[in-house]
Design a protein around this motif. Sequence first.
Motif, PDB file in Angstrom:
ATOM      1  N   GLU A  20     -15.175  13.646  -1.641  1.00 32.12           N
ATOM      2  CA  GLU A  20     -15.628  12.442  -0.931  1.00 32.12           C
ATOM      3  C   GLU A  20     -15.813  12.720   0.561  1.00 32.12           C
ATOM      4  O   GLU A  20     -16.773  12.273   1.178  1.00 32.12           O
ATOM      5  CB  GLU A  20     -14.621  11.309  -1.132  1.00 32.12           C
ATOM      6  N   LEU A  21     -14.905  13.493   1.160  1.00 30.55           N
ATOM      7  CA  LEU A  21     -15.042  13.841   2.571  1.00 30.55           C
ATOM      8  C   LEU A  21     -16.298  14.669   2.822  1.00 30.55           C
ATOM      9  O   LEU A  21     -17.022  14.443   3.790  1.00 30.55           O
ATOM     10  CB  LEU A  21     -13.815  14.617   3.047  1.00 30.55           C
ATOM     11  N   THR A  24     -19.356  12.411   2.576  1.00 26.43           N
ATOM     12  CA  THR A  24     -19.447  11.548   3.763  1.00 26.43           C
ATOM     13  C   THR A  24     -20.022  12.315   4.951  1.00 26.43           C
ATOM     14  O   THR A  24     -20.889  11.814   5.668  1.00 26.43           O
ATOM     15  CB  THR A  24     -18.060  10.981   4.118  1.00 26.43           C
ATOM     16  N   GLU A  25     -19.548  13.532   5.164  1.00 26.45           N
ATOM     17  CA  GLU A  25     -20.061  14.353   6.264  1.00 26.45           C
ATOM     18  C   GLU A  25     -21.526  14.704   6.053  1.00 26.45           C
ATOM     19  O   GLU A  25     -22.321  14.685   6.988  1.00 26.45           O
ATOM     20  CB  GLU A  25     -19.223  15.621   6.418  1.00 26.45           C
ATOM     21  N   GLU A  27     -23.740  12.970   4.421  1.00 28.57           N
ATOM     22  CA  GLU A  27     -24.546  11.764   4.648  1.00 28.57           C
ATOM     23  C   GLU A  27     -24.722  11.493   6.140  1.00 28.57           C
ATOM     24  O   GLU A  27     -25.745  10.975   6.567  1.00 28.57           O
ATOM     25  CB  GLU A  27     -23.897  10.550   3.977  1.00 28.57           C
ATOM     26  N   ARG A  28     -23.728  11.853   6.929  1.00 23.71           N
ATOM     27  CA  ARG A  28     -23.844  11.632   8.361  1.00 23.71           C
ATOM     28  C   ARG A  28     -24.904  12.550   8.981  1.00 23.71           C
ATOM     29  O   ARG A  28     -25.675  12.150   9.824  1.00 23.71           O
ATOM     30  CB  ARG A  28     -22.506  11.878   9.045  1.00 23.71           C
TER      31      ARG A  28
END
Length: 102
Positions: A20-21, A24-25, A27-28
């Motif tokens: 998940e981390l 998330t990164e 997607e940023r």
Amino acid sequence: MIRTGVRAGLFLLLFLGALELVITELERYFPDEDAVTVSSFKSEEELREEMLPQLEMFLVGREEVDGYMVETYREYEIIKDSEGKLIQKTATENYEYIRYKQ
């Protein structure tokens, strides 16, 4: 056997958290092409709508009545920008009268 199941469950939880981390990164740094960018900056029109009017009394007339000077003040709703410049001035139906001897 139970230890192996607990270890596998713990490993799975840690793996999913790390995954998940990473997502998330990613997607940023690589946003979706259809993503909408939200800005914290507001347009002048939006800021004007958010400003609350202030009430002020303005002298609108002065006359002598029975030996007294009578001043008439009218209430206005005023809106100023962040620099104090008058943007809008709207008359209300409220009046005040001050009477004094000359």
